[in-house]
Design an enzyme around this catalytic site. Sequence first.
Site, short mmCIF file in Angstrom:
data_model
loop_
_atom_site.label_atom_id
_atom_site.label_comp_id
_atom_site.label_asym_id
_atom_site.label_seq_id
_atom_site.Cartn_x
_atom_site.Cartn_y
_atom_site.Cartn_z
N LYS A 33 0.92 -1.29 0.12
CA LYS A 33 0.08 0.03 0.02
C LYS A 33 0.90 1.16 0.16
CE LYS A 33 -3.72 0.08 2.48
NZ LYS A 33 -5.09 0.41 1.91
N ARG A 102 -2.85 3.03 8.64
CA ARG A 102 -3.40 1.68 7.78
C ARG A 102 -2.04 0.74 7.83
NH1 ARG A 102 -7.70 2.77 4.09
NH2 ARG A 102 -8.56 4.89 4.46
N GLY A 111 -7.52 -7.76 5.42
CA GLY A 111 -8.29 -7.79 6.64
C GLY A 111 -7.41 -8.54 7.68
N MET A 113 -4.54 -7.52 9.42
CA MET A 113 -4.23 -6.75 10.06
C MET A 113 -4.76 -5.41 10.46
SD MET A 113 -0.23 -7.09 9.15
CE MET A 113 -0.57 -6.65 7.52
N ARG A 346 -4.36 -1.06 -7.11
CA ARG A 346 -3.70 -2.24 -6.99
C ARG A 346 -4.24 -3.00 -8.13
NH1 ARG A 346 -7.23 -4.51 -1.82
NH2 ARG A 346 -9.26 -4.19 -2.84
N HIS A 469 -8.87 -46.59 -12.88
CA HIS A 469 -9.37 -46.79 -14.07
C HIS A 469 -10.56 -45.61 -14.47
CE1 HIS A 469 -12.40 -48.43 -17.17
NE2 HIS A 469 -11.02 -48.96 -17.84
N ARG A 592 -3.64 -46.76 -26.13
CA ARG A 592 -3.59 -47.90 -25.12
C ARG A 592 -4.46 -49.01 -26.08
NH1 ARG A 592 -4.21 -44.10 -20.68
NH2 ARG A 592 -2.84 -44.75 -18.97
N ARG A 648 1.19 -48.49 -28.08
CA ARG A 648 1.79 -49.33 -26.67
C ARG A 648 1.16 -50.65 -27.17
NH1 ARG A 648 0.26 -48.56 -20.45
NH2 ARG A 648 -1.72 -49.35 -21.38
N GLU A 782 8.43 -47.77 -16.29
CA GLU A 782 7.66 -47.63 -15.18
C GLU A 782 7.98 -48.69 -14.11
OE1 GLU A 782 3.68 -48.43 -17.19
OE2 GLU A 782 4.51 -49.92 -18.63
N SER A 801 9.35 -43.65 -22.38
CA SER A 801 8.17 -42.94 -22.07
C SER A 801 7.66 -43.18 -20.65
CB SER A 801 6.99 -43.20 -23.16
OG SER A 801 5.84 -42.44 -22.47
N GLY A 803 5.98 -44.10 -17.53
CA GLY A 803 4.67 -44.45 -17.13
C GLY A 803 4.44 -44.31 -15.69
N THR A 804 4.32 -42.98 -15.24
CA THR A 804 4.48 -42.57 -13.97
C THR A 804 3.31 -43.06 -13.10
OG1 THR A 804 3.73 -40.35 -14.83
CG2 THR A 804 6.06 -40.42 -14.18
N ASN A 805 2.35 -43.54 -13.73
CA ASN A 805 1.32 -44.31 -12.90
C ASN A 805 1.85 -45.28 -12.12
OD1 ASN A 805 -0.36 -42.38 -13.92
ND2 ASN A 805 -1.31 -43.77 -15.44
N ASP A 806 2.41 -46.30 -12.91
CA ASP A 806 3.05 -47.55 -12.48
C ASP A 806 4.33 -47.09 -11.78
OD1 ASP A 806 1.29 -49.96 -12.80
OD2 ASP A 806 1.54 -49.62 -15.07
N CYS A 869 3.82 -40.57 -20.08
CA CYS A 869 2.43 -40.60 -20.67
C CYS A 869 1.85 -41.01 -19.50
CB CYS A 869 2.27 -41.59 -21.66
SG CYS A 869 2.98 -43.41 -21.20
N TYR A 889 9.09 -34.23 -24.53
CA TYR A 889 7.60 -34.02 -24.55
C TYR A 889 6.81 -34.32 -23.41
CZ TYR A 889 6.83 -38.77 -25.67
OH TYR A 889 6.66 -39.94 -25.59
#
Length: 920
Positions: A33, A102, A111, A113, A346, A469, A592, A648, A782, A801, A803-806, A869, A889
């Site tokens: 301010k 202020r 709000g 202070m 602001r 799933h 898939r 795949r 993976e 690639s 496979g970050t889920n597994d 992926c 990618y």
Amino acid sequence: MSKKWVYLFGEVAEAEKYCGGSWDKVRGLLGGKGSGLADMTRAGVPVPPGFTVTTEACNAYSASGKFPEGMWDQELAALKEVENETGKKFGDPANPLLVSCRSGAKFSMPGMMDTVLNLGLTDKTAEGMIKLTNNPRFVYDSYRRLVEMFGSVVLGIPDEPFEEGLKDYKERKGYKLDTEMTAEDWKAIIVTFQDIIKKYKGFDFPQAPLKQLELATLAVFNSWNGKRAVDYRRATNIPDDLGTAVNIVTMVFGNMGNDSGTGVAFTRNPSTGDRKMMGEYLLNAQGEDVVAGIRNTDPVENMSKVMPEVYNQFMDITNKLERHYQEMQDVEFTIERGKLWMLQTRNGKRTAKAAVKIAVDMANEKLISKEEAVLRVTPEQVDTLLHPQFDEKAKKEAEKAGTFFAKGVNASPGAAVGQAYFDADKAEKMAKEHKQDTIMVRPFTKPDDVHGMIASKGVLTSEGGATSHAAVVARQFGIPCVVGANVIKIDLEKRKMEVNGKVVKEGEWISVDGTTGQVFIGKIPTMAPKLEEQVELMTLLTWADEICATPGMRKAPKGWPTTGLQVWANADYPKDAQRARTYGAVGIGLCRTEHMFFEQVRLPIVQRMILSKTSSDRTAALNELLPYQRKDFDGLFEAMNGYPVIIRLIDPPLHEFMPDEEKLFEEVVTMRVLGKKEGLAEKEDLLSAIRGMHESNPMMGMRGVRLSISMPEIVEMQVRAIFEAAADCTLRGIVVKPEVMIPLTGTLSELEWIQPRLERIAKTVMGEKKVNFSYKFGTMIEIPRAAVTAAEIAKLAEFFSFGTNDLTQMTFGYSRDDAERNFLITYVEQKILPKNPFQTIDRDGVGKLMDMAVIDGRKTRPNLEVGICGEHGGDPESIEWCHIIGNNYVSCSPFRVPIARLAAAHSALKHKGIGIAEDK
Ligand code: PEP
Ligand code: MG
């Protein structure tokens, strides 16, 4: 000479010098301010005279418990300057100066202070003010506000006695509203409030204005360490050592007659982003009157008729402010007896739609660069713009009306309203044949539920997590989805679900908010946006792509990418690929193939293939499947003409393609009991075959490359179908870039076993069709072992690639299907984990494995193509990690492609020119 603790608004240059020219540091020193008011003053904007006590003074006070040496004297000297400038005097009954005190930290803490208005009013100065203004009601009202605020904020008296005092008085008088209070009434209240102070504190409300100022300054300093402020800082990660500044600002009044007024305005429309001022004002009013809605406000443009000069000046100033800050401004102003004062400026809050429009417009107006425009929009805002959303107001009303039902994991964003059905067939039937909007509700979903999901507006499950799933499929198809809402008890027999006595029966309406995870009973209105209609968003994303495609965004060893990330999509069908293209994907990172096996005509052939006793029977069934697969791939290549397509090979365990074991067992038992012979033997055979396939841990069992090695005929058929389709497309003039992906590899020897066989087929088909095109064989990373032995794996794999889920499942040892339902939510709530690792990559563990795999893989093969992926490919924080470690990618569901494009550009800009691996 003591340190400079106080800066007049006109001394901003000095503050800047002290801060070595850094505006960020000036904001740190004077607060948001204070620096804003000082900056406006410098720009020639009329700001009520005032000064700022620095955050350094606050910190010094916090450390020692007293004002630092010289501070109070400097405050008094600054006050003198303000008196000179205004021609008024603090505490002078003849012409009193009133000020506000202020708080104002570097970052806005709305709000949290304290602030005290109308300092300088005393019994004596109040009488002087009345003479000057001829408006006793206004003066007594201002004075009672000061006494009340001083009592509660500065002296720490609870609000209740003041509120009670006023309430009793009004009751006695028979008033309902404050507006009914007369000057005499307020005068009486001042006495009541002063008595309260005396009673609570044992001393009188200070009649010495300087005492008021001193105590108010102290109170603002103290409020930095008040509970509210500390809690807020914890929640927003604002450091404790910043301190707050204290701003002493001359009070100006908009309620001094019809040549006075007050208002608020945005320099552009905060809802649509249109380049047109939007604001409201009131004549003869105080700031709160505008906000409180007691009186009907006028649009700011009406000021042009009533006070044309002030209006023109106001428009000039706000234009200047917008150009100065290069941002849409939210301003507060007051007109006191025909003179305009700016009280605050602001950056204005705005909707997602407005954020995009304003950013693009400002870049086109050359106010900001394209990079800046891209940075001004968040991936979450893009997300909001792409999915139907609930009308927030209607949702709040629904909450009030008690129709909230449950909350689960927000698996796929967007709003869905439909009639609940408890199985896929029914959901599909009601949607297709009865043209109903349906929501498919299940405890969890399986691949053979997909038709019901696709036909539905939304999906709700009581089990499973962000990579279950249901979640994966819903995101892929852009269907709003809430999973793991485990308070819901679903009774599939009785076709109903229940939460604490609230029951939803089949066919009843529900509303599912995939953005927040909330579920409501009944219909909540939605709004549905379209990407192609969002011209500004399309422009912004094109700029994001240009940023990512700029060479030199990443410094890297030879072979590594030097541009930013590309964005590809996970797509199984040609229509998904087309959508992915429309949304700007430049490749398919995961198809898939097994999803195609579930289609009605194919599933019986797949089952026959699985149950085959001999290799020749199996080959015969596979030969029937081949034309279907070829057609699928043909469509994908055509849609992605010129862009890479990663296909795949089959991944899931075979039992997933078979009928449900329990259901089949029931059928067999019923037939036996009823003595039905016909078809019984076949069912019994099927049952025993399914039982033969049973595994205790199917996710760690016969799936992925293991299945391919045990039963190579399936993947051989798939590779033939891929290459036949690619060859046919090439002959039709389509440019194909097929990449065959082997899932779940853990050792090089697995690839050594399978890959050469498949490559032989590829070459054979190309020979048969007499065409040539380039292709790649690669693998998913993976399994942790694959990441650890990446240098080995890259000897054969031409691409990785993630496979970050597994990979997340196996690195943590958490079941991706059960963890969220059982403990993961608690883990996040209890801060055992900072985030759900199935949604955002765990950089320290899973991320480290990825990093290592890229480095080691490229040691063996410097130009190794690396992507992701898993579901993380659409998550902005995970995308940043992929940028940092040197991915080529990211690949995500088509609906997330626009978000990923923006997130990729953000990552590129944030880490611009930094060498890969340098800022990990
Ligand atoms: C993965 O494991 O991240 C992946 C993309 O494969 P799926 O989800 O099909 O197992
Ligand atoms: Mg996987």
